[in-house]
Write an enzyme that holds these catalytic residues in place. Structure first.
Site, PDB file in Angstrom:
ATOM      1  CG  ASP A  20      -1.953   1.087   1.196  1.00 18.63           C
ATOM      2  OD1 ASP A  20      -2.300   1.538   0.091  1.00 18.63           O
ATOM      3  OD2 ASP A  20      -2.418   1.491   2.271  1.00 18.63           O
ATOM      4  CG  HIS A  37       0.189   1.496  -9.421  1.00 19.48           C
ATOM      5  ND1 HIS A  37      -0.091   1.190  -8.109  1.00 19.48           N
ATOM      6  CD2 HIS A  37      -0.901   2.182  -9.871  1.00 19.48           C
ATOM      7  CE1 HIS A  37      -1.293   1.647  -7.775  1.00 19.48           C
ATOM      8  NE2 HIS A  37      -1.797   2.262  -8.832  1.00 19.48           N
ATOM      9  CG  LEU A 131       9.496 -17.215  -2.546  1.00 20.69           C
ATOM     10  CD1 LEU A 131       9.229 -17.127  -1.045  1.00 20.69           C
ATOM     11  CD2 LEU A 131       9.901 -15.840  -3.084  1.00 20.69           C
TER      12      LEU A 131
HETATM   13  C1  FPP Z   1      -1.999   0.014  -3.388  1.00 16.44           C
HETATM   14  O1  FPP Z   1      -1.481   1.333  -3.377  1.00 16.44           O
HETATM   15  C2  FPP Z   1      -1.434  -0.727  -4.503  1.00 16.44           C
HETATM   16  C3  FPP Z   1      -2.154  -1.277  -5.515  1.00 16.44           C
HETATM   17  C4  FPP Z   1      -3.622  -1.166  -5.621  1.00 16.44           C
HETATM   18  C5  FPP Z   1      -1.505  -1.973  -6.627  1.00 16.44           C
HETATM   19  C6  FPP Z   1      -0.254  -2.743  -6.293  1.00 16.44           C
HETATM   20  C7  FPP Z   1       0.473  -2.929  -7.537  1.00 16.44           C
HETATM   21  C8  FPP Z   1       1.799  -2.972  -7.679  1.00 16.44           C
HETATM   22  C9  FPP Z   1       2.771  -2.955  -6.564  1.00 16.44           C
HETATM   23  C10 FPP Z   1       2.303  -3.003  -9.074  1.00 16.44           C
HETATM   24  C11 FPP Z   1       3.017  -4.185  -9.440  1.00 16.44           C
HETATM   25  C12 FPP Z   1       2.294  -5.437  -9.254  1.00 16.44           C
HETATM   26  C13 FPP Z   1       2.445  -6.453 -10.097  1.00 16.44           C
HETATM   27  C14 FPP Z   1       1.904  -7.784  -9.717  1.00 16.44           C
HETATM   28  C15 FPP Z   1       3.160  -6.289 -11.354  1.00 16.44           C
HETATM   29  P1  FPP Z   1      -2.481   2.552  -3.524  1.00 16.44           P
HETATM   30  O2  FPP Z   1      -2.470   2.971  -4.955  1.00 16.44           O
HETATM   31  O3  FPP Z   1      -3.811   2.189  -2.957  1.00 16.44           O
HETATM   32  O4  FPP Z   1      -1.766   3.615  -2.641  1.00 16.44           O
HETATM   33  P2  FPP Z   1      -2.463   4.842  -1.909  1.00 16.44           P
HETATM   34  O5  FPP Z   1      -3.191   4.268  -0.721  1.00 16.44           O
HETATM   35  O6  FPP Z   1      -1.302   5.686  -1.503  1.00 16.44           O
HETATM   36  O7  FPP Z   1      -3.352   5.529  -2.912  1.00 16.44           O
END
Ligand code: FPP
Length: 235
Positions: A20, A37, A131
């Site tokens: 997150d 991301h 893993l």
């Molecule tokens: C939450 O942060 C994150 C996500 C919804 C997406 C997670 C995705 C990745 C780490 C990209 C790579 C993943 C793969 C499998 C290639 P948020 O956007 O909700 O953060 P915020 O709370 O600060 O808005």
């Protein structure tokens, strides 16, 4: 050693991570969400490598929830584009490092291109014995539990034990997480592994996911090592 016995006082056998903070990381830099991301993907690559190096048996990451479809279409397609980039770029290394990849969640709404990339990754790594890397995609715990309940009804079964029911979840055969790590400052579970986290140690950190490093991961592991787990007993 059995999988269940693999968690020692010091080393969790299974670590689950809620990645997150990508959005806030991008916002703080005046960048589009996609860049957050993208940086989150880089952090994930480092953590997978590290978890594999230090002998974690299972790593589960929350990459896309059933609720994430509510985000702007551009952000959603950006995450799936990154998934394809990730798989194409990292598959050889994952395989070389003996990592076995699988997906937790409902893949039915994904495009052919995304599913083909996932199939290729799963097929190539399925014989690996290092893993186990579980990527939760279009995953929601309540949907998972409802699906399992429906499967029991369809099979005419009333599950009697945790194992009967657990065997119907996406995580069938995977030991429950020993440690859940949530960077990004929020202290909630966000519909992640609600059944499986019953006795899991929880660790929260204010570091935003793109800034999360192997050293941060080690802090969580070290605190885990200091916790006394009783599983409801008195030992
Ligand atoms: C939450 O942060 C994150 C996500 C919804 C997406 C997670 C995705 C990745 C780490 C990209 C790579 C993943 C793969 C499998 C290639 P948020 O956007 O909700 O953060 P915020 O709370 O600060 O808005």
């Amino acid at each position: 050693m059995t999988e269940a016995a693999a968690a020692t006082e010091k080393m969790p056998a299974h670590v689950a991570v809620i990645m997150d903070g990508n959005g806030r990381w991008a916002e703080q830099r005046g960048l589009p969400k996609y860049r957050g991301h993208e940086a989150g993907m880089d952090a994930m690559i480092e953590i997978v490598r590290h978890a594999s190096d230090i002998g974690v048996r299972h790593l589960t990451v929350y990459a896309f929830s059933t609720e994430n479809w509510k985000r702007a279409q551009e952000e959603v397609s950006g995450i799936f584009d990154l998934l394809i980039i990730y798989v194409n770029r990292e598959l050889e290394e994952l395989h070389r490092n003996n990592v076995k990849v699988d997906i937790l969640g409902d893949r039915s709404p994904f495009s052919k291109k995304v599913n083909a990339a996932l199939d290729k990754t799963i097929a190539k790594t399925q014989g690996n014995t290092g893993l186990r890397f579980h990527i939760a995609l279009n995953y929601g715990s309540r949907a998972e539990i409802l699906r399992a309940a429906r499967a029991c009804v369809d099979a005419g079964e009333g599950p009697e034990t945790d194992e009967d029911f657990g065997g119907r979840l996406y995580t069938a055969g995977v030991p429950d997480p020993d440690l859940l790590v949530r960077p990004g400052g929020e202290k909630r579970l966000s519909n992640f592994l609600l059944w499986q986290l019953a006795y899991t140690e929880l660790y929260f950190s204010d570091v935003l996911w793109p800034d999360y490093t192997p050293a941060e991961f080690d802090k969580a592991i070290s605190e885990f090592g200091a916790r006394k787990r009783r599983f409801g007993g008195r030992v």
